[in-house]
Design an enzyme around this catalytic site. Structure first.
Site, PDB file in Angstrom:
ATOM      1  N   ASP A 118      -0.498   4.984  41.003  1.00  0.00           N
ATOM      2  CA  ASP A 118      -0.224   6.365  40.588  1.00  0.00           C
ATOM      3  C   ASP A 118      -1.536   7.045  40.179  1.00  0.00           C
ATOM      4  O   ASP A 118      -1.867   8.133  40.648  1.00  0.00           O
ATOM      5  CB  ASP A 118       0.779   6.376  39.421  1.00  0.00           C
ATOM      6  CG  ASP A 118       2.045   5.609  39.767  1.00  0.00           C
ATOM      7  OD1 ASP A 118       2.787   6.081  40.633  1.00  0.00           O
ATOM      8  OD2 ASP A 118       2.267   4.528  39.194  1.00  0.00           O
ATOM      9  N   GLU A 153       0.225   1.919  47.788  1.00  0.00           N
ATOM     10  CA  GLU A 153       0.047   3.136  48.586  1.00  0.00           C
ATOM     11  C   GLU A 153      -1.427   3.406  48.895  1.00  0.00           C
ATOM     12  O   GLU A 153      -1.833   3.463  50.054  1.00  0.00           O
ATOM     13  CB  GLU A 153       0.653   4.329  47.834  1.00  0.00           C
ATOM     14  CG  GLU A 153       0.422   5.641  48.541  1.00  0.00           C
ATOM     15  CD  GLU A 153       1.266   6.785  48.015  1.00  0.00           C
ATOM     16  OE1 GLU A 153       2.416   6.569  47.588  1.00  0.00           O
ATOM     17  OE2 GLU A 153       0.763   7.928  48.051  1.00  0.00           O
TER      18      GLU A 153
HETATM   19  O1  TRH Z   1      -1.550  -0.980  42.323  1.00  0.00           O
HETATM   20  P1  TRH Z   1      -0.566  -0.589  43.359  1.00  0.00           P
HETATM   21  O2  TRH Z   1       0.472  -1.555  43.646  1.00  0.00           O
HETATM   22  O3  TRH Z   1       0.040   0.759  42.944  1.00  0.00           O
HETATM   23  C1  TRH Z   1       1.237   1.457  43.208  1.00  0.00           C
HETATM   24  C2  TRH Z   1       1.964   1.604  41.921  1.00  0.00           C
HETATM   25  O4  TRH Z   1       2.568   0.379  41.603  1.00  0.00           O
HETATM   26  C3  TRH Z   1       3.005   2.658  42.014  1.00  0.00           C
HETATM   27  O5  TRH Z   1       3.859   2.685  40.889  1.00  0.00           O
HETATM   28  C4  TRH Z   1       3.787   2.474  43.265  1.00  0.00           C
HETATM   29  O6  TRH Z   1       4.712   3.457  43.362  1.00  0.00           O
HETATM   30  C5  TRH Z   1       2.832   2.526  44.414  1.00  0.00           C
HETATM   31  O7  TRH Z   1       1.931   1.419  44.310  1.00  0.00           O
HETATM   32  C6  TRH Z   1       3.500   2.538  45.745  1.00  0.00           C
HETATM   33  O8  TRH Z   1      -1.338  -0.315  44.746  1.00  0.00           O
HETATM   34  P2  TRH Z   1      -2.244   0.893  45.278  1.00  0.00           P
HETATM   35  O9  TRH Z   1      -1.412   2.104  45.519  1.00  0.00           O
HETATM   36  O10 TRH Z   1      -2.995   0.389  46.394  1.00  0.00           O
HETATM   37  O11 TRH Z   1      -3.241   1.208  44.084  1.00  0.00           O
HETATM   38  C7  TRH Z   1      -4.323   0.403  43.750  1.00  0.00           C
HETATM   39  C8  TRH Z   1      -5.499   1.267  43.338  1.00  0.00           C
HETATM   40  O12 TRH Z   1      -6.481   0.467  42.708  1.00  0.00           O
HETATM   41  C9  TRH Z   1      -6.160   1.949  44.504  1.00  0.00           C
HETATM   42  O13 TRH Z   1      -6.546   3.254  44.152  1.00  0.00           O
HETATM   43  C10 TRH Z   1      -7.407   1.100  44.750  1.00  0.00           C
HETATM   44  C11 TRH Z   1      -7.729   0.699  43.351  1.00  0.00           C
HETATM   45  N1  TRH Z   1      -8.567  -0.497  43.191  1.00  0.00           N
HETATM   46  C12 TRH Z   1      -9.883  -0.337  42.802  1.00  0.00           C
HETATM   47  O14 TRH Z   1     -10.354   0.799  42.638  1.00  0.00           O
HETATM   48  N2  TRH Z   1     -10.645  -1.455  42.575  1.00  0.00           N
HETATM   49  C13 TRH Z   1     -10.161  -2.723  42.736  1.00  0.00           C
HETATM   50  O15 TRH Z   1     -10.904  -3.697  42.514  1.00  0.00           O
HETATM   51  C14 TRH Z   1      -8.802  -2.864  43.182  1.00  0.00           C
HETATM   52  C15 TRH Z   1      -8.239  -4.236  43.411  1.00  0.00           C
HETATM   53  C16 TRH Z   1      -8.030  -1.736  43.383  1.00  0.00           C
END
Ligand code: TRH
Length: 371
Positions: free
Chosen positions: A25, A274
């Protein structure tokens, strides 16, 4: 790449984000803010939990100020503050309800464009619902309109976040050399990144990689992925760093920019949620998506729609079915030939998505039309 970066007037934006769980999010909202700021917009990001920004965006970004989700006392203070004005655009991310007192502030001044930013999906309802009005039926802003904004994978949707400077990336070998790993990467290792929840097939993957013909370095993200790997190695009675052809290395928390570099550098990326899915598509390398699981199993249709929309190869679909627990059985084998075919698909997919207009360019146009 279609994007008219600086032609839009500079507007003030209030973007609201509640962190439901995990990082997506806030991750999506920050990407949007940063992209808008690069294009000359000014943003206030209101969130109930900004903690992940400490590693996602440690440098912050000029043009963005981060604010705690306003409580009663904050809202009373804002209402009395004669210097405070609501932004030209309000973005309510992922159905987070704005506090009533903030809605009252919206209703009493010049009317902003009020956008409901929704979750990304390839399902048919996205194109049908994108851009529709959503009248406010109750509360202080009753009678105003919000607008549904649906990101998506086709030109009849709101598009995907993609910054104009996306392709400015460091050299792969040099970047990999900067990683603080337990053991330097050898040029013979294939690199697989792992960012997932708790897939049942994870032990199967670790076993498969440890018995493969080629050596693999599995680069595991912090948090749930590293905990899931620790549980899987324990269940398999495998050393924590893997065995035989598999070497497991834990990654630090990266900034979003560094995370993008990671995805570009790897031969296969396991992503989730996402935002990381979108970034893996831009990386142009083979990817496996762990879709966010929903209690009512709505994610089954969502996954299927994604596979169909992007014409995913059958064996990659099969991998997804097992990885996401839709089917039991063995994961298809990750041979060099298979990965090569998946790379061709990823490359074609990346190119066809690049040909579409990005989300921020579209959103700026959308807002300009509604003002
Ligand atoms: O963390 P996610 O599973 O997030 C979401 C939320 O759970 C939300 O509630 C749900 O509705 C949605 O998924 C579908 O996965 P996502 O979306 O990939 O987000 C991870 C974020 O973290 C992304 O912006 C990349 C960032 N990130 C970093 O910046 N550095 C890192 O080392 C890692 C592992 C991730």
């Amino acid at each position: 790449m279609k994007s008219d970066t600086h032609s839009s007037p500079s507007l003030r934006w209030d973007i609201f984000c509640r962190v439901i769980d995990n990082y997506g999010d806030l991750g999506v909202c920050w990407r949007l803010c940063a992209d808008l700021a690069q294009r000359g917009q000014t943003l206030r990001l209101w969130t109930d939990d900004a903690s992940a920004l400490a590693w996602m965006a440690p440098q912050g970004c000029a043009g963005i100020s981060v604010h705690a989700w306003p409580n009663e006392a904050d809202l009373q203070a804002l209402a009395k503050d004669t210097t405070f004005t609501v932004g030209d655009v309000i973005v309510e991310a992922f159905g987070c309800e704005l506090p009533e007192a903030f809605q009252a502030l919206i209703a009493q001044g010049p009317k902003p464009v009020w956008v409901n930013l929704e979750y990304l999906s390839a399902e048919g309802y996205v194109a049908r619902s994108h851009g529709l009005a959503s009248p406010v039926m109750s509360g202080p802003a009753r009678g105003m309109n919000k607008w549904f904004y649906f990101p998506g994978f086709t030109p009849d949707t709101g598009g995907l976040l993609r910054e104009p400077n996306l392709l400015e990336v460091p050299g792969r070998a040099a970047w990999l050399g900067t990683l603080p790993l337990d053991k330097p990467i050898s040029p013979h290792e294939r690199l697989i990144s792992l960012f997932c929840y708790e897939p049942k097939a994870l032990p199967d993957l670790l076993e498969q990689l440890s018995q493969a013909d080629e050596p693999t370095r599995l680069l595991v993200a912090q948090g749930r992925p590293s905990a899931a790997v620790a549980a899987a190695t324990q269940a398999l009675r495998m050393p924590k760093i893997g065995t035989s052809q598999l070497h497991i290395s834990l990654l630090p928390y990266f900034s979003q920019t560094e995370f993008d570099h990671l995805l570009r550098a790897c031969d296969l990326n396991f992503v989730r949620g996402e935002d990381s899915l979108v970034r893996a598509l831009w990386a142009g390398q083979p990817l496996v998506w762990h879709i966010y699981p929903q209690d009512d199993l709505a994610h089954h249709d969502k996954l299927h729609a994604f596979e169909v929309a992007l014409d995913m190869p059958a064996d990659l679909q099969q991998f997804h079915a097992v990885w996401n627990g839709l089917e039991t059985g063995q994961l298809p084998t990750l041979s060099p030939v298979t990965l090569g075919r998946w790379r061709d698909w990823s490359h074609l997919t990346q190119q066809s998505l690049f040909a579409q207009t990005d989300l921020t360019t579209q959103l700026l146009r959308f807002v300009a039309q509604k003002r």
